[in-house]
Write a protein that holds these residues in place. Sequence first.
Motif, PDB file in Angstrom:
ATOM      1  N   HIS A 111       0.822  -1.224   0.000  1.00 45.54           N
ATOM      2  CA  HIS A 111       0.000   0.000   0.000  1.00 45.54           C
ATOM      3  C   HIS A 111       0.855   1.273   0.000  1.00 45.54           C
ATOM      4  CE1 HIS A 111      -3.779  -2.164   0.663  1.00 45.54           C
ATOM      5  NE2 HIS A 111      -3.174  -2.849   1.618  1.00 45.54           N
ATOM      6  N   SER A 112       2.168   1.163  -0.012  1.00 44.35           N
ATOM      7  CA  SER A 112       3.021   2.355   0.016  1.00 44.35           C
ATOM      8  C   SER A 112       3.305   2.843  -1.404  1.00 44.35           C
ATOM      9  CB  SER A 112       4.351   2.049   0.714  1.00 44.35           C
ATOM     10  OG  SER A 112       4.123   1.693   2.056  1.00 44.35           O
ATOM     11  N   SER A 113       3.400   4.153  -1.548  1.00 45.87           N
ATOM     12  CA  SER A 113       3.738   4.719  -2.854  1.00 45.87           C
ATOM     13  C   SER A 113       4.410   6.070  -2.659  1.00 45.87           C
ATOM     14  CB  SER A 113       2.499   4.866  -3.745  1.00 45.87           C
ATOM     15  OG  SER A 113       1.494   5.614  -3.080  1.00 45.87           O
ATOM     16  N   SER A 114       5.235   6.424  -3.629  1.00 47.77           N
ATOM     17  CA  SER A 114       5.944   7.699  -3.595  1.00 47.77           C
ATOM     18  C   SER A 114       5.815   8.366  -4.962  1.00 47.77           C
ATOM     19  CB  SER A 114       7.425   7.476  -3.265  1.00 47.77           C
ATOM     20  OG  SER A 114       8.135   8.701  -3.308  1.00 47.77           O
ATOM     21  N   TYR A 115       5.387   9.624  -4.933  1.00 44.56           N
ATOM     22  CA  TYR A 115       5.207  10.394  -6.159  1.00 44.56           C
ATOM     23  C   TYR A 115       6.132  11.618  -6.110  1.00 44.56           C
ATOM     24  CZ  TYR A 115       0.954   7.596  -6.592  1.00 44.56           C
ATOM     25  OH  TYR A 115       0.061   6.552  -6.681  1.00 44.56           O
ATOM     26  N   LEU A 116       6.903  11.827  -7.157  1.00 48.27           N
ATOM     27  CA  LEU A 116       7.813  12.963  -7.253  1.00 48.27           C
ATOM     28  C   LEU A 116       7.610  13.649  -8.599  1.00 48.27           C
ATOM     29  CD1 LEU A 116      11.100  11.282  -5.957  1.00 48.27           C
ATOM     30  CD2 LEU A 116       9.649  12.873  -4.680  1.00 48.27           C
ATOM     31  N   GLN A 117       7.550  14.969  -8.566  1.00 46.92           N
ATOM     32  CA  GLN A 117       7.368  15.713  -9.824  1.00 46.92           C
ATOM     33  C   GLN A 117       8.175  16.997  -9.810  1.00 46.92           C
ATOM     34  OE1 GLN A 117       3.742  18.059 -10.747  1.00 46.92           O
ATOM     35  NE2 GLN A 117       3.525  16.736 -12.534  1.00 46.92           N
ATOM     36  N   ALA A 118       8.812  17.285 -10.935  1.00 42.80           N
ATOM     37  CA  ALA A 118       9.458  18.580 -11.169  1.00 42.80           C
ATOM     38  C   ALA A 118       8.901  19.114 -12.477  1.00 42.80           C
ATOM     39  CB  ALA A 118      10.978  18.424 -11.263  1.00 42.80           C
ATOM     40  N   LYS A 119       8.387  20.342 -12.446  1.00 38.44           N
ATOM     41  CA  LYS A 119       7.839  20.926 -13.665  1.00 38.44           C
ATOM     42  C   LYS A 119       8.229  22.399 -13.744  1.00 38.44           C
ATOM     43  CE  LYS A 119       3.338  22.245 -11.713  1.00 38.44           C
ATOM     44  NZ  LYS A 119       1.878  22.112 -11.837  1.00 38.44           N
ATOM     45  N   VAL A 120       8.367  22.886 -14.959  1.00 38.04           N
ATOM     46  CA  VAL A 120       8.641  24.306 -15.157  1.00 38.04           C
ATOM     47  C   VAL A 120       7.336  25.067 -14.959  1.00 38.04           C
ATOM     48  CG1 VAL A 120       9.375  26.079 -16.785  1.00 38.04           C
ATOM     49  CG2 VAL A 120      10.549  23.880 -16.725  1.00 38.04           C
ATOM     50  N   ARG A 121       7.329  25.920 -13.962  1.00 41.53           N
ATOM     51  CA  ARG A 121       6.140  26.734 -13.731  1.00 41.53           C
ATOM     52  C   ARG A 121       6.110  27.918 -14.701  1.00 41.53           C
ATOM     53  NH1 ARG A 121       2.780  27.976  -8.347  1.00 41.53           N
ATOM     54  NH2 ARG A 121       1.682  29.844  -9.035  1.00 41.53           N
ATOM     55  N   GLU A 122       7.269  28.527 -14.898  1.00 33.79           N
ATOM     56  CA  GLU A 122       7.365  29.667 -15.825  1.00 33.79           C
ATOM     57  C   GLU A 122       8.809  29.844 -16.268  1.00 33.79           C
ATOM     58  OE1 GLU A 122       5.958  33.478 -14.656  1.00 33.79           O
ATOM     59  OE2 GLU A 122       4.011  32.739 -13.970  1.00 33.79           O
ATOM     60  N   GLN A 123       8.951  30.488 -17.430  1.00 37.25           N
ATOM     61  CA  GLN A 123      10.247  31.028 -17.848  1.00 37.25           C
ATOM     62  C   GLN A 123      10.007  32.446 -18.344  1.00 37.25           C
ATOM     63  OE1 GLN A 123      13.265  28.653 -19.916  1.00 37.25           O
ATOM     64  NE2 GLN A 123      11.740  27.033 -20.184  1.00 37.25           N
ATOM     65  N   HIS A 124      10.759  33.409 -17.824  1.00 42.20           N
ATOM     66  CA  HIS A 124      10.666  34.789 -18.298  1.00 42.20           C
ATOM     67  C   HIS A 124      11.914  35.557 -17.870  1.00 42.20           C
ATOM     68  CE1 HIS A 124       9.844  36.819 -14.385  1.00 42.20           C
ATOM     69  NE2 HIS A 124       9.266  35.680 -14.062  1.00 42.20           N
ATOM     70  N   ASP A 125      12.331  36.494 -18.686  1.00 40.44           N
ATOM     71  CA  ASP A 125      13.429  37.398 -18.350  1.00 40.44           C
ATOM     72  C   ASP A 125      14.700  36.671 -17.897  1.00 40.44           C
ATOM     73  OD1 ASP A 125      12.113  40.318 -18.322  1.00 40.44           O
ATOM     74  OD2 ASP A 125      10.668  38.897 -17.494  1.00 40.44           O
ATOM     75  N   GLY A 126      14.994  35.540 -18.503  1.00 44.92           N
ATOM     76  CA  GLY A 126      16.201  34.806 -18.131  1.00 44.92           C
ATOM     77  C   GLY A 126      16.070  33.996 -16.862  1.00 44.92           C
ATOM     78  N   LEU A 127      14.862  33.900 -16.303  1.00 37.07           N
ATOM     79  CA  LEU A 127      14.626  33.098 -15.105  1.00 37.07           C
ATOM     80  C   LEU A 127      13.875  31.823 -15.478  1.00 37.07           C
ATOM     81  CD1 LEU A 127      13.411  35.804 -12.550  1.00 37.07           C
ATOM     82  CD2 LEU A 127      15.660  34.704 -12.622  1.00 37.07           C
ATOM     83  N   VAL A 128      14.250  30.729 -14.839  1.00 40.59           N
ATOM     84  CA  VAL A 128      13.524  29.468 -14.978  1.00 40.59           C
ATOM     85  C   VAL A 128      12.988  29.123 -13.590  1.00 40.59           C
ATOM     86  CG1 VAL A 128      13.605  27.070 -15.738  1.00 40.59           C
ATOM     87  CG2 VAL A 128      15.152  28.758 -16.774  1.00 40.59           C
ATOM     88  N   ILE A 129      11.674  29.157 -13.432  1.00 41.74           N
ATOM     89  CA  ILE A 129      11.059  28.843 -12.144  1.00 41.74           C
ATOM     90  C   ILE A 129      10.564  27.403 -12.205  1.00 41.74           C
ATOM     91  CG2 ILE A 129       9.201  29.361 -10.527  1.00 41.74           C
ATOM     92  CD1 ILE A 129      10.300  32.115 -12.770  1.00 41.74           C
ATOM     93  N   VAL A 130      11.152  26.557 -11.387  1.00 40.79           N
ATOM     94  CA  VAL A 130      10.780  25.141 -11.353  1.00 40.79           C
ATOM     95  C   VAL A 130      10.068  24.855 -10.034  1.00 40.79           C
ATOM     96  CG1 VAL A 130      11.601  22.753 -11.519  1.00 40.79           C
ATOM     97  CG2 VAL A 130      12.806  24.577 -12.750  1.00 40.79           C
ATOM     98  N   GLU A 131       8.930  24.174 -10.129  1.00 38.70           N
ATOM     99  CA  GLU A 131       8.171  23.792  -8.933  1.00 38.70           C
ATOM    100  C   GLU A 131       8.320  22.285  -8.709  1.00 38.70           C
ATOM    101  OE1 GLU A 131       3.734  24.264  -6.900  1.00 38.70           O
ATOM    102  OE2 GLU A 131       4.129  25.062  -8.903  1.00 38.70           O
ATOM    103  N   PHE A 132       8.579  21.912  -7.463  1.00 40.90           N
ATOM    104  CA  PHE A 132       8.772  20.512  -7.087  1.00 40.90           C
ATOM    105  C   PHE A 132       7.623  20.059  -6.192  1.00 40.90           C
ATOM    106  CE2 PHE A 132      12.847  22.524  -7.775  1.00 40.90           C
ATOM    107  CZ  PHE A 132      13.484  21.643  -8.631  1.00 40.90           C
ATOM    108  N   SER A 133       7.147  18.852  -6.458  1.00 41.20           N
ATOM    109  CA  SER A 133       6.044  18.294  -5.675  1.00 41.20           C
ATOM    110  C   SER A 133       6.393  16.869  -5.265  1.00 41.20           C
ATOM    111  CB  SER A 133       4.746  18.274  -6.489  1.00 41.20           C
ATOM    112  OG  SER A 133       4.463  19.536  -7.041  1.00 41.20           O
ATOM    113  N   SER A 134       5.924  16.488  -4.094  1.00 34.67           N
ATOM    114  CA  SER A 134       6.093  15.108  -3.644  1.00 34.67           C
ATOM    115  C   SER A 134       4.846  14.680  -2.867  1.00 34.67           C
ATOM    116  CB  SER A 134       7.337  14.959  -2.760  1.00 34.67           C
ATOM    117  OG  SER A 134       7.167  15.662  -1.542  1.00 34.67           O
ATOM    118  N   TYR A 135       4.628  13.381  -2.855  1.00 39.12           N
ATOM    119  CA  TYR A 135       3.538  12.831  -2.047  1.00 39.12           C
ATOM    120  C   TYR A 135       3.934  11.415  -1.632  1.00 39.12           C
ATOM    121  CZ  TYR A 135      -1.132  11.768  -0.335  1.00 39.12           C
ATOM    122  OH  TYR A 135      -2.206  11.428   0.482  1.00 39.12           O
TER     123      TYR A 135
END
Length: 247
Positions: A103-127
């Motif tokens: 019954h155990s599980s692990s979820y991991l996600q990394a996604k680009v939330r936005e890119q603008h003005d030379g910035l890369v904003i990455v959001e990380f999620s886990s469960y």
Amino acid sequence: MSFFKIASVAAIALTLGACQSLFQPNYRTPLETTRDASETLKPGCSNPDCPLVNIDTVHFPADPQLDGIVEKNLLQLTRTPDAPAAPTLAAYRDQFLRTAEPHSSSYLQAKVREQHDGLVIVEFSSYLDTGNAQGIPGRSFINYSRQQNKVLTLSDMLLPGQEEAFWKAAQVAHNSWLISTKLDQEPEFLKTWHFQKTQNVALTYGGVILKYEVSTIAPYALGHIELKIPYPRLNGILKPELFPGRN
């Protein structure tokens, strides 16, 4: 200096300027990304209760350094108080599946939330689901500066001596959230849940986002609360070059 010499110097200057523009990276053009998603069951297990690991991450073919930063930050969400993070996502997956109960599980996600003005904003999620009534979710951000080739800390974002002013602006955003959700009319909520600082700060195009872990400024059932600080409120606080459109 003759007209022809002046014209020659001007032509050389224009040529050099064109060459510099040609070889400088265009930070308004987003970095190319590729998605890497997989779900792995515990080897040898074939029943509905098999432990599993689901990893959904992002790669940057043109920036291997950012690739490594993304993996490291995703692994930080898997840390426990009594054990360090695994060295790689593959090692984490193998370790989890080797020791996980049914019954155990692990979820991991990394996604680009936005890119603008030379910035890369990455959001990380886990469960992390261990079979109990409530799983353990996690969130974090990075703001990666392509110009500086590094992840920006809050100190990198703010003008000197402006951290206290930043958190005052965050408290105003918190008050706005309370009003918009009508939680400011709930005495018991106000008595129990108070404003706090967070490490999760994102320089999105529409405003500076603060994201909170569950059960920090609101009950678990309300999930990960986001507060938004409009950029005009950060004049004299945030470094000018980090305002969208100014760099």
